[in-house]
Scaffold this motif. Structure first.
Motif, PDB file in Angstrom:
ATOM      1  N   PHE A  85       0.851  -1.193   0.000  1.00 23.42           N
ATOM      2  CA  PHE A  85       0.000   0.000   0.000  1.00 23.42           C
ATOM      3  C   PHE A  85       0.887   1.243   0.000  1.00 23.42           C
ATOM      4  N   GLN A  86       0.314   2.320  -0.479  1.00 22.10           N
ATOM      5  CA  GLN A  86       1.014   3.599  -0.506  1.00 22.10           C
ATOM      6  C   GLN A  86      -0.002   4.704  -0.276  1.00 22.10           C
ATOM      7  N   GLN A  87       0.327   5.639   0.635  1.00 19.18           N
ATOM      8  CA  GLN A  87      -0.538   6.782   0.896  1.00 19.18           C
ATOM      9  C   GLN A  87       0.249   8.056   0.687  1.00 19.18           C
ATOM     10  N   ASP A  88      -0.287   8.949  -0.132  1.00 16.59           N
ATOM     11  CA  ASP A  88       0.314  10.246  -0.389  1.00 16.59           C
ATOM     12  C   ASP A  88      -0.611  11.335   0.125  1.00 16.59           C
ATOM     13  N   ASN A  89      -0.066  12.309   0.847  1.00 18.11           N
ATOM     14  CA  ASN A  89      -0.808  13.488   1.271  1.00 18.11           C
ATOM     15  C   ASN A  89      -0.146  14.719   0.661  1.00 18.11           C
ATOM     16  N   VAL A  90      -0.890  15.465  -0.116  1.00 24.17           N
ATOM     17  CA  VAL A  90      -0.394  16.695  -0.727  1.00 24.17           C
ATOM     18  C   VAL A  90      -1.122  17.861  -0.067  1.00 24.17           C
ATOM     19  N   VAL A  91      -0.371  18.743   0.582  1.00 22.24           N
ATOM     20  CA  VAL A  91      -0.967  19.838   1.337  1.00 22.24           C
ATOM     21  C   VAL A  91      -0.478  21.164   0.773  1.00 22.24           C
ATOM     22  N   VAL A  92      -1.424  22.038   0.399  1.00 21.22           N
ATOM     23  CA  VAL A  92      -1.128  23.399  -0.029  1.00 21.22           C
ATOM     24  C   VAL A  92      -1.876  24.328   0.916  1.00 21.22           C
ATOM     25  N   ALA A  93      -1.157  25.124   1.686  1.00 22.90           N
ATOM     26  CA  ALA A  93      -1.772  25.958   2.718  1.00 22.90           C
ATOM     27  C   ALA A  93      -2.840  26.867   2.126  1.00 22.90           C
ATOM     28  N   ASN A  94      -3.978  26.927   2.790  1.00 18.87           N
ATOM     29  CA  ASN A  94      -5.106  27.794   2.407  1.00 18.87           C
ATOM     30  C   ASN A  94      -5.701  27.439   1.055  1.00 18.87           C
ATOM     31  N   THR A  95      -5.351  26.276   0.496  1.00 18.39           N
ATOM     32  CA  THR A  95      -5.853  25.933  -0.832  1.00 18.39           C
ATOM     33  C   THR A  95      -6.545  24.579  -0.829  1.00 18.39           C
ATOM     34  N   SER A  96      -5.792  23.507  -0.682  1.00 15.36           N
ATOM     35  CA  SER A  96      -6.384  22.170  -0.758  1.00 15.36           C
ATOM     36  C   SER A  96      -5.503  21.163  -0.039  1.00 15.36           C
ATOM     37  N   ASN A  97      -6.140  20.108   0.417  1.00 13.22           N
ATOM     38  CA  ASN A  97      -5.448  18.979   1.015  1.00 13.22           C
ATOM     39  C   ASN A  97      -5.989  17.711   0.361  1.00 13.22           C
ATOM     40  N   VAL A  98      -5.119  16.936  -0.247  1.00 12.89           N
ATOM     41  CA  VAL A  98      -5.543  15.767  -1.007  1.00 12.89           C
ATOM     42  C   VAL A  98      -4.796  14.538  -0.511  1.00 12.89           C
ATOM     43  N   LYS A  99      -5.508  13.438  -0.337  1.00 12.46           N
ATOM     44  CA  LYS A  99      -4.896  12.167   0.031  1.00 12.46           C
ATOM     45  C   LYS A  99      -5.128  11.161  -1.077  1.00 12.46           C
ATOM     46  N   ARG A 100      -4.072  10.473  -1.469  1.00 17.25           N
ATOM     47  CA  ARG A 100      -4.178   9.396  -2.451  1.00 17.25           C
ATOM     48  C   ARG A 100      -3.792   8.085  -1.774  1.00 17.25           C
ATOM     49  N   MET A 101      -4.660   7.094  -1.846  1.00 13.59           N
ATOM     50  CA  MET A 101      -4.398   5.791  -1.245  1.00 13.59           C
ATOM     51  C   MET A 101      -4.451   4.718  -2.321  1.00 13.59           C
ATOM     52  N   VAL A 102      -3.380   3.931  -2.416  1.00 14.32           N
ATOM     53  CA  VAL A 102      -3.283   2.858  -3.392  1.00 14.32           C
ATOM     54  C   VAL A 102      -3.002   1.553  -2.663  1.00 14.32           C
ATOM     55  N   ASN A 103      -3.755   0.502  -2.989  1.00 11.21           N
ATOM     56  CA  ASN A 103      -3.538  -0.833  -2.440  1.00 11.21           C
ATOM     57  C   ASN A 103      -3.386  -1.822  -3.593  1.00 11.21           C
ATOM     58  N   ALA A 104      -2.564  -2.830  -3.411  1.00 11.36           N
ATOM     59  CA  ALA A 104      -2.397  -3.850  -4.447  1.00 11.36           C
ATOM     60  C   ALA A 104      -2.119  -5.204  -3.822  1.00 11.36           C
ATOM     61  N   LEU A 105      -2.795  -6.207  -4.336  1.00  7.35           N
ATOM     62  CA  LEU A 105      -2.565  -7.596  -3.959  1.00  7.35           C
ATOM     63  C   LEU A 105      -2.128  -8.337  -5.220  1.00  7.35           C
ATOM     64  N   SER A 106      -0.998  -9.017  -5.158  1.00 10.98           N
ATOM     65  CA  SER A 106      -0.452  -9.631  -6.367  1.00 10.98           C
ATOM     66  C   SER A 106       0.108 -11.009  -6.066  1.00 10.98           C
ATOM     67  N   ALA A 107       0.214 -11.823  -7.109  1.00  8.04           N
ATOM     68  CA  ALA A 107       0.752 -13.175  -6.960  1.00  8.04           C
ATOM     69  C   ALA A 107       1.247 -13.671  -8.304  1.00  8.04           C
ATOM     70  N   ASN A 108       2.227 -14.555  -8.272  1.00  8.48           N
ATOM     71  CA  ASN A 108       2.587 -15.299  -9.488  1.00  8.48           C
ATOM     72  C   ASN A 108       2.949 -16.734  -9.123  1.00  8.48           C
ATOM     73  N   TYR A 109       2.771 -17.622 -10.091  1.00  8.81           N
ATOM     74  CA  TYR A 109       3.057 -19.037  -9.888  1.00  8.81           C
ATOM     75  C   TYR A 109       3.782 -19.573 -11.108  1.00  8.81           C
ATOM     76  N   ASN A 110       4.900 -20.256 -10.847  1.00  7.05           N
ATOM     77  CA  ASN A 110       5.717 -20.820 -11.915  1.00  7.05           C
ATOM     78  C   ASN A 110       5.275 -22.255 -12.186  1.00  7.05           C
ATOM     79  N   PHE A 111       4.622 -22.474 -13.318  1.00  9.96           N
ATOM     80  CA  PHE A 111       4.166 -23.810 -13.685  1.00  9.96           C
ATOM     81  C   PHE A 111       5.248 -24.622 -14.394  1.00  9.96           C
ATOM     82  N   GLY A 112       6.415 -24.027 -14.601  1.00  7.84           N
ATOM     83  CA  GLY A 112       7.492 -24.693 -15.327  1.00  7.84           C
ATOM     84  C   GLY A 112       7.669 -24.073 -16.697  1.00  7.84           C
TER      85      GLY A 112
END
Length: 244
Positions: free
Chosen positions: A97-124
């Motif tokens: 997971f990754q969370q980004d907070n971008v803050v600009v005083a007196n303007t805007s506050n934005v949070k971005r949240m990303v989650n990922a679940l991944s897998a791989n399997y080697n069948f040969g």
């Protein structure tokens, strides 16, 4: 960043996914199926030793700046972590997971949240992989969710002879914007369905030097208010990589 290291499926692409982007920009032109960052400025990272097939990483970064004495200060804060398990033969599973907070005083506050679940399997003869990711942007002032995206990617990778590898992958997903605009553009982003695919090949000259070729396409189809709009794009990459 540590988020990238948690994605076991991402190694199936040499040059980075043709149809994906890691930008924090909510531009609908890029589906952003693999929304990870490669480099994080001013970061502190801890990598834990692997124990019984389990490895973990955490990362934190924070900085602030102002363009002039009369310009409101801006700040960027990022935190991420990944957990990876390789204790079963031929199988690798990871969550990040990754969370980004971008803050600009007196303007805007934005949070971005990303989650990922991944897998791989080697069948040969072939390795299969899959990635499920979510991406949510939230306005911290109003509490409104301005972007909510979910996507699934699956693919296969296989050696062909001693020096050649080939791979293919495809993704599908949905994206919801708070504006629900009737158009698909950088500043007026409507709700949309996402899909795309890529194919690629890699030639290994040695353990450190490889040549690669990738072809990919994506389609972003508007729905609801933007049902009559669609954006489709195709890209390719040719290159030579050497690890020093």
């Amino acid at each position: 960043g540590v988020f990238l290291n948690g994605l076991v499926g991402r190694g199936n692409n040499v040059a980075g996914s043709v149809y994906s982007g890691g930008s924090t920009n909510a531009n609908v032109i890029s589906a952003g199926v693999r929304p990870y960052d490669i480099f994080v400025d001013q970061a502190i990272t801890y990598v834990a030793p692997t124990v019984s097939g389990v490895s973990a990483q955490v990362q934190y970064s924070q900085n602030a700046y102002s363009a002039s004495s009369t310009t409101p200060s801006s700040g960027f804060q990022q935190a991420g972590a990944s957990l990876r398990y390789t204790g079963i033969k031929n199988l690798a599973v990871a969550y990040g997971f990754q969370q980004d907070n971008v803050v600009v005083a007196n303007t805007s506050n934005v949070k971005r949240m990303v989650n990922a679940l991944s897998a791989n399997y080697n069948f040969g003869p072939v390795t299969a992989f899959g990635v499920y990711s979510t991406h949510k942007n939230t306005n911290l002032v109003s509490g409104a969710v301005t972007r909510d995206q979910r996507a699934t990617e699956i693919g296969l990778r296989a050696p062909v002879g001693g020096a050649v590898e080939v791979w293919t992958s495809a993704f599908t997903g949905t994206k919801t914007e708070s504006t629900n605009s009737a158009t698909l553009a950088a500043t007026t982003t409507g709700n949309a369905d996402l899909k795309g695919y890529q194919v690629g090949s890699q030639y290994n000259f040695s353990k450190r030097t490889t040549a690669y070729a990738i072809l990919g396409t994506q389609q972003i189809s508007g729905k609801e208010s933007a049902a009559s709009t669609k954006i489709a794009s195709t890209g390719y990459a040719l290159g030579l990589r050497h690890m020093f």
